[in-house]
Write an enzyme that holds these catalytic residues in place. Structure first.
Site, PDB file in Angstrom:
ATOM      1  N   SER A  40       0.850  -1.191   0.000  1.00  0.00           N
ATOM      2  CA  SER A  40       0.000   0.000   0.000  1.00  0.00           C
ATOM      3  C   SER A  40       0.884   1.239   0.000  1.00  0.00           C
ATOM      4  CB  SER A  40      -0.890  -0.008   1.236  1.00  0.00           C
ATOM      5  OG  SER A  40      -0.086   0.255   2.373  1.00  0.00           O
ATOM      6  N   LYS A  41       0.229   2.363  -0.017  1.00  0.00           N
ATOM      7  CA  LYS A  41       0.911   3.657  -0.014  1.00  0.00           C
ATOM      8  C   LYS A  41       1.889   3.760   1.146  1.00  0.00           C
ATOM      9  CE  LYS A  41       0.174   6.177  -3.146  1.00  0.00           C
ATOM     10  NZ  LYS A  41       0.645   7.361  -3.806  1.00  0.00           N
ATOM     11  N   ARG A  42       1.479   3.166   2.263  1.00  0.00           N
ATOM     12  CA  ARG A  42       2.335   3.321   3.450  1.00  0.00           C
ATOM     13  C   ARG A  42       3.680   2.624   3.267  1.00  0.00           C
ATOM     14  NH1 ARG A  42       1.722  -1.304   6.854  1.00  0.00           N
ATOM     15  NH2 ARG A  42       0.001  -2.170   5.691  1.00  0.00           N
ATOM     16  N   GLY A  51       5.308   3.010   0.585  1.00  0.00           N
ATOM     17  CA  GLY A  51       5.995   3.799  -0.441  1.00  0.00           C
ATOM     18  C   GLY A  51       5.586   3.384  -1.849  1.00  0.00           C
ATOM     19  N   GLU A  93       2.575   8.369 -10.843  1.00  0.00           N
ATOM     20  CA  GLU A  93       3.628   8.930  -9.986  1.00  0.00           C
ATOM     21  C   GLU A  93       4.996   8.369 -10.381  1.00  0.00           C
ATOM     22  OE1 GLU A  93       1.933   9.961  -5.672  1.00  0.00           O
ATOM     23  OE2 GLU A  93       1.649   7.861  -6.207  1.00  0.00           O
TER      24      GLU A  93
END
Ligand code: GLU
Length: 497
Positions: A256-258, A260, A266
């Protein structure tokens, strides 16, 4: 057996935000398979959950695919013989299927209100039973249900799941999987707003669009027995299911985003090459053998097969992605790389630098930097000094480190010697520049490294730059000497600390 001549596969994202790498990897694998089999790759937008719809998401999904070179043969923008490709425009088809199921006794209307369902769940919880719809409208008289529906009372349509026996299906990677029917409840197929749930939409659309292989995430495995029941009840042919494993973050949780992990666009923004990301995603969860890691798109299309996907989750190896990006940068055909560099510089260099960016200049400096960068985003700051006639000399404190610390007068003198010996140099090339500068350092009894570091900052404005002498050759004699003189003056004007 599927007719392998007729592969039709789809990528069916929900427009609930930017696509992340896991979703796009799924699209990539599916696309590779379509290409390999000379089949069709279809883009279908699953926008049946109006509450989760995010404005602009469809564009971002399409842009992400386009950036990666994943092209579709049918889709919302280009249409095709099986359209429309937005589920929200296919409502009639779902309604028709749901009504047919009611007619044939496979589904029924349920009028339970949200409050009623909540109470049901609470009492199940109190009795320590697993939460499950209790089938309260399953045997409700059809005529009464029809009347209530006609009077405008809200309802959902539920599938009447067999209460005994089991359902078995085949997953291409895992073989046969069996679920006990009694574990599955009478799930909703059509919501009160007239939109289908995923279950019904999957069965209706993948049939109507003649999808041969349904590739999707393994989180759908527990729902697949429901789909089997639906396919059978509607008299439809069952597709081949391929449930792909998830990607894990370094801590073992779903990526996930957490961790990175980024959205595809992006990565584009940060300066990854789409070829590198394609290669990296393709091999995250799929392997040809135990050692090959670098694959061009063409090679992937040749050797990739859905059946070889890993059954186990794969880790997301950011270091490998960076390494791979560096490798692609180094190995790319030079003119292609120059094109990419020019596009990136057009975007990243400060606005005061005139456009268009000089292709020939970029070509000259490309050999100096292609080995040094891992990401395109590093480029502009590394080469900006080539594009402006005026590089400001950094503040003395930044400029004068190590040997030159607090010795601005000595540094200014050393720079004077440099400009003095460079000015008359007849043949301005990297070798000559290096030769005379080494000689001067020796004469002045200054370590070459210390001597060159002053010149590097004066000429490039930075402490880290592409190779100094080659850069000086490209910048040109006059401009280099100007910059060195300017730096010497600015040092002389620095008050002694
Ligand atoms: N819209 C579903 C999702 O985003 C697609 C699953 C599928 O490919 O069938 O999870």
């Amino acid at each position: 057996m599927q007719d392998i001549q007729n592969v039709r596969v789809r990528f069916a994202p929900s427009p609930t935000g930017d696509p992340h790498v896991g979703v796009i990897r799924q699209a990539l694998w599916t696309w590779l398979y379509a290409k390999k089999m000379n089949g069709k790759f279809i883009l279908r937008i699953e926008d049946t959950d109006q509450t989760r719809y995010v404005e602009g998401a469809v564009d971002r999904i399409q842009n992400s695919l386009q950036w990666l070179g994943i092209t579709w043969d049918e889709g919302p923008d280009i249409g095709g013989p099986y359209g429309p490709y937005f589920q929200s425009e296919r409502k009639d088809l779902y309604k028709e299927a749901a009504e047919k199921l009611i007619e044939n006794g496979f589904a029924y209307r349920c009028f339970a209100t949200p409050d009623e369902l909540r109470e049901m769940r609470e009492s199940q919880q109190a009795a320590k039973l697993p939460p499950k719809y209790d089938g309260r409208y399953r045997d409700y008289p059809k005529n009464d249900a029809e009347k209530r529906a006609e009077s405008g009372e809200p309802y959902v349509i539920r599938f009447a799941m067999p209460q005994e026996g089991s359902t078995t299906f085949t997953d291409l990677l895992r073989g046969e999987i069996t679920f006990e029917n009694k574990e599955l409840d009478d799930f909703v197929i059509l919501k009160s707003d007239g939109f289908p749930t995923y279950h019904l939409a999957h069965v209706v659309d993948d049939t109507a669009m003649e999808i041969s292989h349904v590739t999707r995430g393994e989180e759908w495995i527990p729902s697949t027995p429901r789909h089997v029941q639906l396919f059978n009840a509607l008299g439809y042919k069952i597709p081949t299911w391929v449930h792909a494993p998830v990607i894990l973050g370094p801590d073992g949780g779903k990526l996930s985003k957490r961790h990175g992990a980024k959205f595809v666009l992006e990565y584009a923004e940060e300066g990854y090459l789409s070829d590198a990301l394609v290669n990296f995603l393709a091999i995250t969860g799929w392997a040809l053998d135990d050692h090959t890691e670098i694959f061009s798109r063409e090679r992937l299309i040749e050797v990739f097969d859905l059946k070889d996907l890993s059954k186990n989750p794969s880790g997301f190896d950011q270091t490998k992605l960076e390494w791979m990006n560096g490798l692609y940068l180094r190995e790319m055909e030079e003119n292609d790389l120059v094109d990419i560099f020019v596009r990136r510089l057009e975007r990243d260099l400060p606005a005061e630098i005139p456009r268009p960016i000089d292709w020939a200049l970029v070509k000259e400096l490309t050999p100096l930097v292609r080995e040094r960068i891992k990401l395109l985003s590093e480029l502009a700051s590394l080469v900006g000094f080539f594009f402006t006639s005026d590089v400001p000399t950094p503040a003395a404190a930044e400029f004068l480190t190590k040997k030159w610390k607090d010795r601005s007068a000595d540094a200014a003198n050393a720079l004077d010697s440099t400009s003095n010996i460079l000015e008359p140099l007849p043949d301005w090339n990297a070798d000559n520049i290096q030769q005379v500068m080494r000689n001067t350092a020796e004469k002045l009894e200054i370590r070459a490294g210390d001597f060159f570091s002053l010149t590097r900052i004066a000429v490039t404005g930075t402490r880290i730059s592409p190779p100094l002498f080659e850069s000086m050759e490209i910048i040109g004699q006059e401009l280099c000497i100007d910059r060195i003189r300017q730096a010497a003056n600015s040092l002389r004007n620095t008050p002694a600390s």
